[in-house]
Design a protein around this motif. Structure first.
Motif, PDB file in Angstrom:
ATOM      1  N   PHE A  95      76.384 -60.890 -51.707  1.00 21.31           N
ATOM      2  CA  PHE A  95      77.129 -59.896 -52.465  1.00 21.31           C
ATOM      3  C   PHE A  95      76.689 -58.516 -51.992  1.00 21.31           C
ATOM      4  O   PHE A  95      75.506 -58.187 -52.024  1.00 21.31           O
ATOM      5  CB  PHE A  95      76.873 -60.043 -53.971  1.00 21.31           C
ATOM      6  CG  PHE A  95      77.504 -61.271 -54.554  1.00 21.31           C
ATOM      7  CD1 PHE A  95      78.881 -61.382 -54.682  1.00 21.31           C
ATOM      8  CD2 PHE A  95      76.720 -62.318 -54.986  1.00 21.31           C
ATOM      9  CE1 PHE A  95      79.461 -62.503 -55.233  1.00 21.31           C
ATOM     10  CE2 PHE A  95      77.289 -63.449 -55.534  1.00 21.31           C
ATOM     11  CZ  PHE A  95      78.668 -63.549 -55.655  1.00 21.31           C
ATOM     12  N   GLY A  96      77.622 -57.704 -51.579  1.00 22.04           N
ATOM     13  CA  GLY A  96      77.277 -56.386 -51.059  1.00 22.04           C
ATOM     14  C   GLY A  96      76.740 -56.514 -49.645  1.00 22.04           C
ATOM     15  O   GLY A  96      77.198 -57.337 -48.866  1.00 22.04           O
ATOM     16  N   SER A  97      75.797 -55.682 -49.315  1.00 22.76           N
ATOM     17  CA  SER A  97      75.168 -55.751 -48.001  1.00 22.76           C
ATOM     18  C   SER A  97      73.707 -55.323 -48.137  1.00 22.76           C
ATOM     19  O   SER A  97      73.281 -54.840 -49.180  1.00 22.76           O
ATOM     20  CB  SER A  97      75.886 -54.841 -46.996  1.00 22.76           C
ATOM     21  OG  SER A  97      75.775 -53.504 -47.399  1.00 22.76           O
ATOM     22  N   VAL A  98      72.954 -55.513 -47.097  1.00 19.66           N
ATOM     23  CA  VAL A  98      71.549 -55.118 -47.097  1.00 19.66           C
ATOM     24  C   VAL A  98      71.495 -53.629 -46.747  1.00 19.66           C
ATOM     25  O   VAL A  98      72.027 -53.205 -45.723  1.00 19.66           O
ATOM     26  CB  VAL A  98      70.748 -55.935 -46.069  1.00 19.66           C
ATOM     27  CG1 VAL A  98      69.312 -55.476 -46.026  1.00 19.66           C
ATOM     28  CG2 VAL A  98      70.823 -57.410 -46.404  1.00 19.66           C
ATOM     29  N   SER A  99      70.860 -52.847 -47.605  1.00 18.73           N
ATOM     30  CA  SER A  99      70.795 -51.406 -47.365  1.00 18.73           C
ATOM     31  C   SER A  99      69.479 -51.036 -46.692  1.00 18.73           C
ATOM     32  O   SER A  99      68.491 -51.778 -46.742  1.00 18.73           O
ATOM     33  CB  SER A  99      70.943 -50.634 -48.671  1.00 18.73           C
ATOM     34  OG  SER A  99      69.807 -50.828 -49.473  1.00 18.73           O
ATOM     35  N   ASP A 100      69.489 -49.861 -46.100  1.00 20.94           N
ATOM     36  CA  ASP A 100      68.276 -49.380 -45.460  1.00 20.94           C
ATOM     37  C   ASP A 100      67.188 -49.065 -46.471  1.00 20.94           C
ATOM     38  O   ASP A 100      66.008 -49.169 -46.168  1.00 20.94           O
ATOM     39  CB  ASP A 100      68.566 -48.159 -44.593  1.00 20.94           C
ATOM     40  CG  ASP A 100      69.417 -47.126 -45.306  1.00 20.94           C
ATOM     41  OD1 ASP A 100      69.649 -47.276 -46.512  1.00 20.94           O
ATOM     42  OD2 ASP A 100      69.850 -46.168 -44.647  1.00 20.94           O
ATOM     43  N   LYS A 101      67.565 -48.723 -47.697  1.00 19.22           N
ATOM     44  CA  LYS A 101      66.567 -48.449 -48.733  1.00 19.22           C
ATOM     45  C   LYS A 101      65.741 -49.689 -49.043  1.00 19.22           C
ATOM     46  O   LYS A 101      64.527 -49.599 -49.248  1.00 19.22           O
ATOM     47  CB  LYS A 101      67.237 -47.948 -50.013  1.00 19.22           C
ATOM     48  CG  LYS A 101      67.784 -46.554 -49.899  1.00 19.22           C
ATOM     49  CD  LYS A 101      68.401 -46.114 -51.199  1.00 19.22           C
ATOM     50  CE  LYS A 101      69.015 -44.738 -51.064  1.00 19.22           C
ATOM     51  NZ  LYS A 101      69.674 -44.297 -52.286  1.00 19.22           N
ATOM     52  N   LEU A 107      59.119 -52.425 -46.128  1.00 17.70           N
ATOM     53  CA  LEU A 107      58.127 -52.008 -45.136  1.00 17.70           C
ATOM     54  C   LEU A 107      57.031 -51.159 -45.774  1.00 17.70           C
ATOM     55  O   LEU A 107      55.868 -51.240 -45.379  1.00 17.70           O
ATOM     56  CB  LEU A 107      58.804 -51.229 -44.010  1.00 17.70           C
ATOM     57  CG  LEU A 107      59.664 -52.045 -43.049  1.00 17.70           C
ATOM     58  CD1 LEU A 107      60.441 -51.129 -42.124  1.00 17.70           C
ATOM     59  CD2 LEU A 107      58.813 -53.017 -42.260  1.00 17.70           C
ATOM     60  N   PHE A 108      57.397 -50.341 -46.774  1.00 17.81           N
ATOM     61  CA  PHE A 108      56.404 -49.524 -47.470  1.00 17.81           C
ATOM     62  C   PHE A 108      55.418 -50.397 -48.239  1.00 17.81           C
ATOM     63  O   PHE A 108      54.225 -50.119 -48.259  1.00 17.81           O
ATOM     64  CB  PHE A 108      57.104 -48.543 -48.420  1.00 17.81           C
ATOM     65  CG  PHE A 108      56.152 -47.656 -49.163  1.00 17.81           C
ATOM     66  CD1 PHE A 108      55.503 -46.617 -48.518  1.00 17.81           C
ATOM     67  CD2 PHE A 108      55.893 -47.859 -50.504  1.00 17.81           C
ATOM     68  CE1 PHE A 108      54.624 -45.784 -49.190  1.00 17.81           C
ATOM     69  CE2 PHE A 108      55.010 -47.039 -51.199  1.00 17.81           C
ATOM     70  CZ  PHE A 108      54.373 -46.007 -50.533  1.00 17.81           C
ATOM     71  N   LYS A 117      65.239 -43.336 -42.760  1.00 19.24           N
ATOM     72  CA  LYS A 117      66.309 -44.260 -42.428  1.00 19.24           C
ATOM     73  C   LYS A 117      66.868 -44.003 -41.039  1.00 19.24           C
ATOM     74  O   LYS A 117      67.484 -44.887 -40.455  1.00 19.24           O
ATOM     75  CB  LYS A 117      67.413 -44.229 -43.478  1.00 19.24           C
ATOM     76  CG  LYS A 117      68.292 -43.028 -43.487  1.00 19.24           C
ATOM     77  CD  LYS A 117      69.345 -43.188 -44.563  1.00 19.24           C
ATOM     78  CE  LYS A 117      70.380 -42.093 -44.489  1.00 19.24           C
ATOM     79  NZ  LYS A 117      71.418 -42.268 -45.486  1.00 19.24           N
ATOM     80  N   LYS A 118      66.622 -42.825 -40.482  1.00 20.12           N
ATOM     81  CA  LYS A 118      67.098 -42.552 -39.129  1.00 20.12           C
ATOM     82  C   LYS A 118      66.310 -43.330 -38.075  1.00 20.12           C
ATOM     83  O   LYS A 118      66.746 -43.443 -36.939  1.00 20.12           O
ATOM     84  CB  LYS A 118      67.049 -41.054 -38.834  1.00 20.12           C
ATOM     85  CG  LYS A 118      65.668 -40.469 -38.793  1.00 20.12           C
ATOM     86  CD  LYS A 118      65.713 -38.988 -38.547  1.00 20.12           C
ATOM     87  CE  LYS A 118      64.299 -38.426 -38.591  1.00 20.12           C
ATOM     88  NZ  LYS A 118      64.302 -36.973 -38.489  1.00 20.12           N
ATOM     89  N   HIS A 119      65.159 -43.882 -38.453  1.00 22.00           N
ATOM     90  CA  HIS A 119      64.354 -44.666 -37.527  1.00 22.00           C
ATOM     91  C   HIS A 119      64.822 -46.124 -37.442  1.00 22.00           C
ATOM     92  O   HIS A 119      64.446 -46.826 -36.518  1.00 22.00           O
ATOM     93  CB  HIS A 119      62.876 -44.661 -37.927  1.00 22.00           C
ATOM     94  CG  HIS A 119      62.250 -43.303 -37.922  1.00 22.00           C
ATOM     95  ND1 HIS A 119      62.147 -42.525 -36.799  1.00 22.00           N
ATOM     96  CD2 HIS A 119      61.694 -42.576 -38.907  1.00 22.00           C
ATOM     97  CE1 HIS A 119      61.555 -41.389 -37.091  1.00 22.00           C
ATOM     98  NE2 HIS A 119      61.273 -41.382 -38.373  1.00 22.00           N
ATOM     99  N   LEU A 120      65.609 -46.583 -38.415  1.00 19.27           N
ATOM    100  CA  LEU A 120      66.006 -47.989 -38.487  1.00 19.27           C
ATOM    101  C   LEU A 120      67.378 -48.219 -37.876  1.00 19.27           C
ATOM    102  O   LEU A 120      68.302 -47.442 -38.098  1.00 19.27           O
ATOM    103  CB  LEU A 120      66.043 -48.454 -39.951  1.00 19.27           C
ATOM    104  CG  LEU A 120      64.759 -48.347 -40.755  1.00 19.27           C
ATOM    105  CD1 LEU A 120      65.002 -48.804 -42.178  1.00 19.27           C
ATOM    106  CD2 LEU A 120      63.659 -49.168 -40.133  1.00 19.27           C
ATOM    107  N   TYR A 121      67.502 -49.294 -37.112  1.00 20.96           N
ATOM    108  CA  TYR A 121      68.769 -49.713 -36.546  1.00 20.96           C
ATOM    109  C   TYR A 121      68.911 -51.213 -36.762  1.00 20.96           C
ATOM    110  O   TYR A 121      68.112 -51.993 -36.265  1.00 20.96           O
ATOM    111  CB  TYR A 121      68.836 -49.392 -35.047  1.00 20.96           C
ATOM    112  CG  TYR A 121      68.670 -47.916 -34.765  1.00 20.96           C
ATOM    113  CD1 TYR A 121      69.731 -47.048 -34.919  1.00 20.96           C
ATOM    114  CD2 TYR A 121      67.437 -47.409 -34.367  1.00 20.96           C
ATOM    115  CE1 TYR A 121      69.584 -45.692 -34.673  1.00 20.96           C
ATOM    116  CE2 TYR A 121      67.279 -46.054 -34.119  1.00 20.96           C
ATOM    117  CZ  TYR A 121      68.357 -45.212 -34.272  1.00 20.96           C
ATOM    118  OH  TYR A 121      68.196 -43.879 -34.036  1.00 20.96           O
TER     119      TYR A 121
END
Length: 154
Positions: A95-101, A107-108, A117-121
């Motif tokens: 349901f939905g999608s996996v967000s960068d948050k 990871l935190f 979030k600009k570091h993640l692809y």
């Protein structure tokens, strides 16, 4: 008057150099074009010393940032896989999608380092499975971690 004088560039100029470059140009070019249009300023002893001081400060900051990125990359290299649990529907679709948050928080929790979030692809994730998560901290520091999407049973 001297034929060539030394100036410090204030703006990027294609034929001369970038901001802060110290270049020698003809005196007519400097006094009739570069200085009146605020493209450059005369390179006096004090200005050159001031410019070198700012260069050394900038280099120290870059070295600190680079060392911090190396520490973060060492912590991230210890991680082989992270898991995220999501609700699923038919055909193993989430349901939905996996967000960068979600990934940043995960990871935190593991490393204690807050990433941007600009570091993640990562690809657009709509089904459970294993995906590649690319982390680019700097142009020379790139990491690859497996991202596992698991079903969350309620």
């Amino acid at each position: 008057m001297k034929k060539k004088i030394t100036v410090i560039l204030k703006k990027n100029l294609v034929n001369l150099g970038s901001v802060g470059s110290i270049v020698k140009v003809s005196s007519g070019y400097a006094f009739n074009y570069l200085i009146p249009y605020n493209f450059a300023q005369l390179a006096t002893v004090g200005r050159v010393r001031h410019y070198n001081m700012f260069l050394s400060i900038k280099q120290k900051k870059l070295n600190e940032i680079q060392s911090k990125l190396q520490i973060i990359s060492q912590k991230l290299n210890k991680i082989t896989k992270i898991s995220v649990k999501k609700k699923i529907g038919n055909n193993n679709q989430i349901f939905g999608s996996v967000s960068d948050k979600e990934i940043i928080l995960n990871l935190f929790d593991i490393t204690g380092e807050k990433l941007d979030k600009k570091h993640l692809y990562f690809p657009d994730i709509k089904k459970i499975g294993i995906y590649n998560l690319d982390i680019t901290l700097a142009s020379d520091i790139k990491l690859n971690i497996k991202l596992q999407i698991l079903p969350a049973f309620i």
